[in-house]
Enzyme design. Structure first.
Site, PDB file in Angstrom:
ATOM      1  N   CYS A 116       0.798  -1.237   0.000  1.00  0.00           N
ATOM      2  CA  CYS A 116       0.000   0.000   0.000  1.00  0.00           C
ATOM      3  C   CYS A 116       0.828   1.284   0.000  1.00  0.00           C
ATOM      4  O   CYS A 116       0.776   2.061  -0.946  1.00  0.00           O
ATOM      5  CB  CYS A 116      -0.918  -0.001   1.221  1.00  0.00           C
ATOM      6  SG  CYS A 116      -2.032  -1.396   1.232  1.00  0.00           S
TER       7      CYS A 116
HETATM    8  N1  LIG Z   1      -2.765  -6.268   1.914  1.00  0.00           N
HETATM    9  C1  LIG Z   1      -3.177  -5.218   2.590  1.00  0.00           C
HETATM   10  O1  LIG Z   1      -2.810  -5.047   3.744  1.00  0.00           O
HETATM   11  C2  LIG Z   1      -4.139  -4.199   1.996  1.00  0.00           C
HETATM   12  C3  LIG Z   1      -4.694  -3.248   2.847  1.00  0.00           C
HETATM   13  C4  LIG Z   1      -5.603  -2.340   2.308  1.00  0.00           C
HETATM   14  C5  LIG Z   1      -5.911  -2.386   0.957  1.00  0.00           C
HETATM   15  N2  LIG Z   1      -5.334  -3.308   0.140  1.00  0.00           N
HETATM   16  C6  LIG Z   1      -5.734  -3.320  -1.266  1.00  0.00           C
HETATM   17  O2  LIG Z   1      -6.574  -4.447  -1.496  1.00  0.00           O
HETATM   18  C7  LIG Z   1      -6.366  -4.963  -2.825  1.00  0.00           C
HETATM   19  C8  LIG Z   1      -5.993  -6.422  -2.759  1.00  0.00           C
HETATM   20  O3  LIG Z   1      -4.782  -6.545  -2.057  1.00  0.00           O
HETATM   21  P1  LIG Z   1      -4.262  -7.915  -1.458  1.00  0.00           P
HETATM   22  O4  LIG Z   1      -3.175  -7.551  -0.520  1.00  0.00           O
HETATM   23  O5  LIG Z   1      -5.391  -8.752  -0.945  1.00  0.00           O
HETATM   24  O6  LIG Z   1      -3.674  -8.606  -2.785  1.00  0.00           O
HETATM   25  P2  LIG Z   1      -3.236 -10.134  -2.962  1.00  0.00           P
HETATM   26  O7  LIG Z   1      -2.260 -10.154  -4.076  1.00  0.00           O
HETATM   27  O8  LIG Z   1      -2.869 -10.713  -1.633  1.00  0.00           O
HETATM   28  O9  LIG Z   1      -4.573 -10.863  -3.407  1.00  0.00           O
HETATM   29  C9  LIG Z   1      -5.214 -10.617  -4.596  1.00  0.00           C
HETATM   30  C10 LIG Z   1      -5.890 -11.893  -5.057  1.00  0.00           C
HETATM   31  O10 LIG Z   1      -6.592 -11.591  -6.262  1.00  0.00           O
HETATM   32  C11 LIG Z   1      -6.435 -12.683  -7.138  1.00  0.00           C
HETATM   33  N3  LIG Z   1      -6.691 -12.222  -8.481  1.00  0.00           N
HETATM   34  C12 LIG Z   1      -5.904 -11.526  -9.315  1.00  0.00           C
HETATM   35  N4  LIG Z   1      -6.542 -11.275 -10.463  1.00  0.00           N
HETATM   36  C13 LIG Z   1      -7.769 -11.808 -10.360  1.00  0.00           C
HETATM   37  C14 LIG Z   1      -8.896 -11.883 -11.224  1.00  0.00           C
HETATM   38  N5  LIG Z   1      -8.860 -11.322 -12.432  1.00  0.00           N
HETATM   39  N6  LIG Z   1      -9.981 -12.525 -10.787  1.00  0.00           N
HETATM   40  C15 LIG Z   1      -9.984 -13.101  -9.560  1.00  0.00           C
HETATM   41  N7  LIG Z   1      -8.981 -13.064  -8.698  1.00  0.00           N
HETATM   42  C16 LIG Z   1      -7.865 -12.422  -9.092  1.00  0.00           C
HETATM   43  C17 LIG Z   1      -5.022 -13.169  -6.902  1.00  0.00           C
HETATM   44  O11 LIG Z   1      -4.862 -14.500  -7.333  1.00  0.00           O
HETATM   45  C18 LIG Z   1      -4.911 -13.022  -5.386  1.00  0.00           C
HETATM   46  O12 LIG Z   1      -5.331 -14.190  -4.720  1.00  0.00           O
HETATM   47  C19 LIG Z   1      -5.285  -4.080  -3.438  1.00  0.00           C
HETATM   48  O13 LIG Z   1      -5.897  -3.051  -4.163  1.00  0.00           O
HETATM   49  C20 LIG Z   1      -4.589  -3.501  -2.220  1.00  0.00           C
HETATM   50  O14 LIG Z   1      -3.994  -2.254  -2.522  1.00  0.00           O
HETATM   51  C21 LIG Z   1      -4.458  -4.229   0.639  1.00  0.00           C
END
Ligand SMILES: NC(=O)c1ccc[n+]([C@@H]2O[C@H](COP(=O)([O-])OP(=O)(O)OC[C@H]3O[C@@H](n4cnc5c(N)ncnc54)[C@H](O)[C@@H]3O)[C@@H](O)[C@H]2O)c1
Length: 462
Positions: free
Chosen positions: A300
């Site tokens: 992030c």
């Molecule tokens: N990790 C954090 O602490 C956090 C905190 C706040 C916000 N975010 C935001 O949340 C969002 C997700 O982050 P995350 O950390 O969970 O990412 P991540 O990479 O851990 O998980 C994303 C998931 O989406 C899946 N994916 C990718 N493309 C896809 C598709 N077309 N269809 C279905 N699934 C798909 C991936 O396989 C993966 O399992 C991002 O925008 C991030 O900025 C993350």
């Protein structure tokens, strides 16, 4: 036990969108609306489990077949989520699938896919675009679609909605306050506010911000999140909700840059920045502590601000605070490199050929996430200067290839620390025995103040 997914067959009925909204609202309030979560990563999986815990029927969707398989076998791929939690969730009806046609069976679709930067450090919305294209064929009247991925203001309305509208076979439209008040499906944005590794605030205590494309979407979104969060904060538009998340992260990024810069000054002045922050934190108002470190990490803080600076350019606006903070924070690994070189030099040693042990490869303590971790950059910089680098991290027995690195390294045991010319603390995991590390090492360079309270000649804080 509640049935996990009640399949509701409904056809597009543009004129009874109001009825659909009331039906959906009633289901949300009764916790019988089925929720589909797309993207079962660090955000999507815990969210699915939270709904499941609160007896809301939930199904997970992911394109990663391996993740779906692990979950289907009752396993987990996230360190802080034990397999037993997945097994309990499965007994309560949670299931994961890569089959997007099952989206037709859920009432609510929540998108939690990645939003990284591309090689030019511009927003990479390809995951959101692909997900929207995958949803569209299965979209039906009455669906509530919520984007949770962090992104620039305007994404929901300018990117997500047009793809959903232009690619669904029935040509149904989203409800908009003015243009299409009688639209067929509902859209909102609600940012994720998770703080990985922070156990002090229960997830449901973190207020959930929701911005609907129209008041009906806002009401539905609030009802949905009201079932798992104690407080829902409605804002007027998806763009306001998108901007809220960016403000929160930019606030952190800028303040971390501020203390990083002040740390560099304090080092020159011989003042202990950690002592200063601790003292300033005693002020009961108007001050919130931020801490210096070896550089920014995580998905992030190093990434999200650049979503806004990119969008700002479309308005002929230059986000100077973001750029300056980025400049200072990305220079921190170079400061660490310089500090190691200086500390070795002081002991009449050179970095070239020196054996260096990096402690901690995760981007912050006690978590199993190394995305954008400063350790990766620091290892790369040390290697470029000819150092022989090893690492230890209880959360990462092996580090292979990522988007921006290709290490192929195994975590080494913490015995025989005396063999290294320098032990470099980059991530201050709680499990490390710092007094022992100091005792057993020739030289410790500490980027996190993990050795606070230890007075020893072989410790250099940087
Ligand atoms: N990790 C954090 O602490 C956090 C905190 C706040 C916000 N975010 C935001 O949340 C969002 C997700 O982050 P995350 O950390 O969970 O990412 P991540 O990479 O851990 O998980 C994303 C998931 O989406 C899946 N994916 C990718 N493309 C896809 C598709 N077309 N269809 C279905 N699934 C798909 C991936 O396989 C993966 O399992 C991002 O925008 C991030 O900025 C993350």
């Amino acid at each position: 036990m509640r049935s996990s997914l009640s399949v509701v067959s409904r056809r597009a009925q543009p004129n009874d969108a109001q009825l659909n909204k009331d039906q959906l609202l009633a289901r949300l309030q009764a916790r019988t609306a089925a929720v589909g979560i797309i993207g079962l990563g660090y955000v999507g999986l815990p969210l699915a489990l939270l709904f499941n815990e609160e007896s809301v029927p939930v199904r997970g969707f992911d394109v990663d077949a391996q993740k779906v398989d692990v979950l289907s076998q009752g396993g987990s791929y996230i360190h802080r989520i034990p397999a037993s939690e997945i097994q309990v969730a499965r007994e309560r009806g949670f299931a994961a699938t890569a089959d997007f046609s099952k989206l037709a069976e859920v009432d609510v679709i929540i998108i939690c896919v990645p939003t990284p930067l591309n090689e030019h450090r511009d927003p990479d919305l390809s995951y959101i675009v692909k997900t929207a294209e995958a949803i569209a064929p299965h979209l039906r009247a009455g669906h509530l679609v919520i984007l949770e991925s962090t992104t620039y203001p305007g994404t929901t309305e300018e990117v997500l909605v047009p793809i959903l509208e232009n690619n669904n076979p029935q040509r149904i439209k989203a409800c908009r306050a003015t243009i299409a008040p009688d639209g067929d499906f509902y859209v909102a944005f609600s940012p994720e506010r998770e703080d990985p590794g922070n156990d002090t605030v229960a997830r449901r205590e973190i207020p959930k911000v929701v911005g609907g494309l129209d008041p009906k979407a806002a009401e539905l979104g609030s009802a949905l999140y009201g079932s798992i969060f104690n407080r829902v904060v409605q804002v007027s538009t998806p763009a306001a909700a998108e901007m809220t998340k960016l403000l929160e992260n930019i606030y952190r990024c800028v303040n971390i840059a501020l203390v990083n810069e002040l740390k560099l000054l304090c080092l020159r002045m011989g003042v202990d920045i950690w002592e200063v922050i601790e003292a300033a934190s005693t002020k009961p108002f108007g001050f919130q502590p931020f801490y210096p470190g070896p550089g920014l990490g995580g998905h992030c803080i190093p990434v999200d601000p650049f979503y806004l600076s990119w969008k700002a350019k479309h308005f002929d606006f230059h986000t100077r605070f973001i750029e300056l903070a980025g400049e200072i924070n990305t220079a921190m690994p170079y400061h660490v490199l310089r500090s190691v070189v200086d500390a070795l030099n002081e002991r009449q040693k050179s970095l070239k050929g020196a054996k260096i042990l990096v402690l901690g490869i995760a981007y912050k303590k006690d978590i199993d996430d190394l995305r954008e971790s400063p350790s990766l950059t620091i290892i790369e910089l040390l290697r470029k200067q000819g150092a022989e680098v090893s690492y230890n991290d209880p959360y990462f027995p092996f580090v292979g290839k990522g988007r921006k690195y290709d290490l192929g390294m195994h975590s080494v045991p913490l015995d025989n620390l005396g063999q290294y010319e320098c032990v470099l603390i980059v991530t201050d995991h709680s499990d490390y025995d710092y007094p022992k590390i100091v005792r057993d090492s020739q030289l410790v360079v500490d980027t996190r103040n993990a050795t606070r309270g230890i007075t020893a000649k072989n410790v250099v804080r940087c």
